[in-house]
Structures are given as C-alpha cells and as structure tokens.
Write a protein that holds these residues in place. Structure first.
Motif, PDB file in Angstrom:
ATOM      1  N   THR A 187       0.849  -1.185   0.000  1.00 14.23           N
ATOM      2  CA  THR A 187       0.000   0.000   0.000  1.00 14.23           C
ATOM      3  C   THR A 187       0.884   1.234   0.000  1.00 14.23           C
ATOM      4  OG1 THR A 187      -0.150   0.084   2.434  1.00 14.23           O
ATOM      5  CG2 THR A 187      -1.893  -1.104   1.250  1.00 14.23           C
ATOM      6  N   CYS A 188       0.351   2.320  -0.541  1.00 15.39           N
ATOM      7  CA  CYS A 188       1.058   3.598  -0.497  1.00 15.39           C
ATOM      8  C   CYS A 188       0.043   4.697  -0.263  1.00 15.39           C
ATOM      9  CB  CYS A 188       1.857   3.843  -1.775  1.00 15.39           C
ATOM     10  SG  CYS A 188       0.860   3.972  -3.287  1.00 15.39           S
ATOM     11  N   ALA A 189       0.492   5.773   0.382  1.00 14.31           N
ATOM     12  CA  ALA A 189      -0.429   6.857   0.700  1.00 14.31           C
ATOM     13  C   ALA A 189       0.346   8.115   1.053  1.00 14.31           C
ATOM     14  CB  ALA A 189      -1.345   6.461   1.860  1.00 14.31           C
ATOM     15  N   ASP A 190      -0.399   9.185   1.272  1.00 12.30           N
ATOM     16  CA  ASP A 190       0.212  10.473   1.582  1.00 12.30           C
ATOM     17  C   ASP A 190       0.623  10.590   3.040  1.00 12.30           C
ATOM     18  OD1 ASP A 190      -2.438  10.365   2.358  1.00 12.30           O
ATOM     19  OD2 ASP A 190      -2.831  12.488   1.964  1.00 12.30           O
ATOM     20  N   THR A 191       0.144   9.698   3.895  1.00 13.85           N
ATOM     21  CA  THR A 191       0.534   9.693   5.304  1.00 13.85           C
ATOM     22  C   THR A 191       0.758   8.261   5.766  1.00 13.85           C
ATOM     23  OG1 THR A 191      -1.722   9.492   6.186  1.00 13.85           O
ATOM     24  CG2 THR A 191      -0.905  11.741   5.749  1.00 13.85           C
ATOM     25  N   VAL A 192       1.491   8.118   6.858  1.00  8.71           N
ATOM     26  CA  VAL A 192       1.689   6.797   7.453  1.00  8.71           C
ATOM     27  C   VAL A 192       0.354   6.232   7.910  1.00  8.71           C
ATOM     28  CG1 VAL A 192       2.784   5.533   9.347  1.00  8.71           C
ATOM     29  CG2 VAL A 192       4.058   7.338   8.160  1.00  8.71           C
ATOM     30  N   ALA A 193      -0.478   7.082   8.491  1.00  8.11           N
ATOM     31  CA  ALA A 193      -1.784   6.640   8.988  1.00  8.11           C
ATOM     32  C   ALA A 193      -2.631   6.047   7.874  1.00  8.11           C
ATOM     33  CB  ALA A 193      -2.512   7.816   9.640  1.00  8.11           C
ATOM     34  N   ASN A 194      -2.656   6.706   6.717  1.00  4.06           N
ATOM     35  CA  ASN A 194      -3.463   6.201   5.605  1.00  4.06           C
ATOM     36  C   ASN A 194      -2.898   4.899   5.048  1.00  4.06           C
ATOM     37  OD1 ASN A 194      -5.334   8.240   5.750  1.00  4.06           O
ATOM     38  ND2 ASN A 194      -4.447   9.453   4.099  1.00  4.06           N
ATOM     39  N   ALA A 195      -1.576   4.844   4.883  1.00  2.00           N
ATOM     40  CA  ALA A 195      -0.955   3.625   4.358  1.00  2.00           C
ATOM     41  C   ALA A 195      -1.228   2.445   5.282  1.00  2.00           C
ATOM     42  CB  ALA A 195       0.541   3.831   4.171  1.00  2.00           C
TER      43      ALA A 195
END
Length: 263
Positions: A187-195
């Motif tokens: 997974t990848c995202a704009d924040t650690v929380a989202n990822a």
C-alpha cells in the motif's frame, strides 16, 4: 546501575538524533516507528525481510527505512535510517540498510508524489491470495475498499533488478493498493496513517477470503453496483479523515503498552 546507564545512553542518543533534524522529520520518524511496531503486534512482520518507508518531509529524494537486521518490534524513531533513492545512507547512522530491499519502495516513491509512505508485507494470507489466479475476490465488505483502487504486478523473481521498477510503477498507476503476485501486499499513501489503514483493510480482506475458501462451499460475490459505490461510502465511514480516524487511538495504545518506539 547497568540498567540506569543503558537508559541514560538511550535517552542521550535519542536527544542527539532529535535535535539534529526538523520537528517535521522527527514526527515522521515517530509515526513510522509506530507503524513498524503495529505491524509486529498484529503478527504481520516477516523477521527482518520486509520494509515500511517514508519520505523525509520537505525533501524529494530522502527517505526513512528500517535498520537491516532489527525486528519490527525493536525499531525506534531514532534508529530509522535516512537513505537516498538508491538506498544509500545520507546521514550518519550506526545501523546498516538493505539497498536491495528498497528497490520496490524507491520505485513507488519516485513515481508518485503522493506516496509519502509505502508498506510492503509478506503475510501468510496476503501471499496466499496473491498466488490465486483471480486474486482478491469481492466476497466481503472489507474486500470492497481495496478492490475499488487495486493494482496487480506479476512476479519477476526476488526484487533485485532495477529494471523491474519501470514495470512495477506502470502496473501501480494511481492505485493505493497493490497485490504483488506470488509475493505479497503493498500500500502507499500520503501519510503513514493512511498507508497503515489501507494495509489493515487489505490484509483483513485476505484473511477473510482464505477462511471463507477453507469452508469448501460456494462463495457469494458482492454485486458489482455495490462495489461501484464503495469509495463514496468510505468517505462517510471515516468522516473524510481516512487513516486519522483510528491512528491517534493506535498511538495511545502503543504508548500504554511500550512507549519506547518514540525513543
């Protein structure tokens, strides 16, 4: 006396690392270390052989990654290693890194400006689903969220070939969920929380699929029209906060059980 001296040394080391960087970088380190600890607490780690990486705030080509050889449950904010896109250390650290392990992560970071955090795991259920011809099936509510934004990448052997990066990012496109066939989950995202939230949901979907298939009976797929509306429903469920709806609570739990990740 020995315990007191060890604690003092650890505190001094943490203070030194903290004061040699911006507050934004330190907060990213804390969140990333917390993510490593959470992955370990759920039993999703694979000894020392997977990675979670995060872009250093305010930079385009500096990243934080785990010290090679440390268990996820041991990682702290100050022990994370700062590397460039080749996986080479760019600031002093007593710890080594595994450049080969950074190939997948660097590919995603380079290709996606929004990919500030990349999580790649080899969980049993994730690998099991990745080995299935039809991949993740729309058979649970949990599966719908990754299925609304899911990519696949075919297995090319152990990820040591830099040329694979081009094909991997082409397959990823603008997705936030990826199944690496015969390999695992990403997974990848704009924040650690989202990822982390994305990985949590996809991992749960894989666990449910393997359990459902083990029953031996016919599975009931969720209708396509429900899948089509899942992204809007996701915004409502998290009130638009995405990973931040759960992240503060997870941090509170970590601080109650073992606050050493912030060292």
């Amino acid at each position: 006396m020995q315990t007191t001296m060890q604690t003092a040394t650890s505190t001094d080391s943490t203070s030194s690392v903290h004061h040699n960087m911006s507050e934004q970088e330190w907060q990213m380190r804390v969140n990333l270390a917390a993510c490593y600890r959470m992955i370990a607490s759920y039993g999703w780690d694979d000894l020392v052989f997977t990675h979670i990486s995060a872009r250093v705030p305010g930079t385009e080509d500096e990243f934080l990654i785990n010290p090679y050889g440390m268990l996820f449950e041991e990682i702290t904010a100050s022990s994370l290693v700062k590397v460039n896109k080749a996986g080479e250390k760019v600031s002093p650290s007593e710890f080594d890194v595994n450049p080969a392990g950074f190939i997948i992560h660097s590919a995603v970071h380079e290709a996606r400006d929004d990919a500030h955090c990349v999580i790649h795991l080899h969980t049993n259920d994730g690998v099991a689903v990745s080995a299935q011809e039809k991949g993740l099936l729309p058979i649970s509510q949990q599966s719908l969220f990754p299925l609304s934004n899911l990519a696949y990448h075919d297995y090319e052997g152990v990820a040591l070939n830099p040329e694979e990066k081009v094909r991997l990012v082409a397959d990823l496109g603008d997705a936030h969920f990826m199944i690496l066939r015969n390999h695992g989950l990403l997974t990848c995202a704009d924040t650690v929380a989202n990822a982390f939230l994305y990985m949590y949901i996809m991992q749960r979907a894989c666990e449910i699929q393997i359990k459902a298939q083990s029953g031996g009976g016919a599975l009931t797929p969720i209708p396509a029209q429900i899948l089509a509306g899942i992204q809007a429903a996701s915004e409502q469920v998290t009130r638009g906060a995405n990973g931040d709806i759960a992240w503060p609570a997870l941090l509170r739990k970590l601080r109650r059980t073992d606050p050493s990740f912030e060292e």
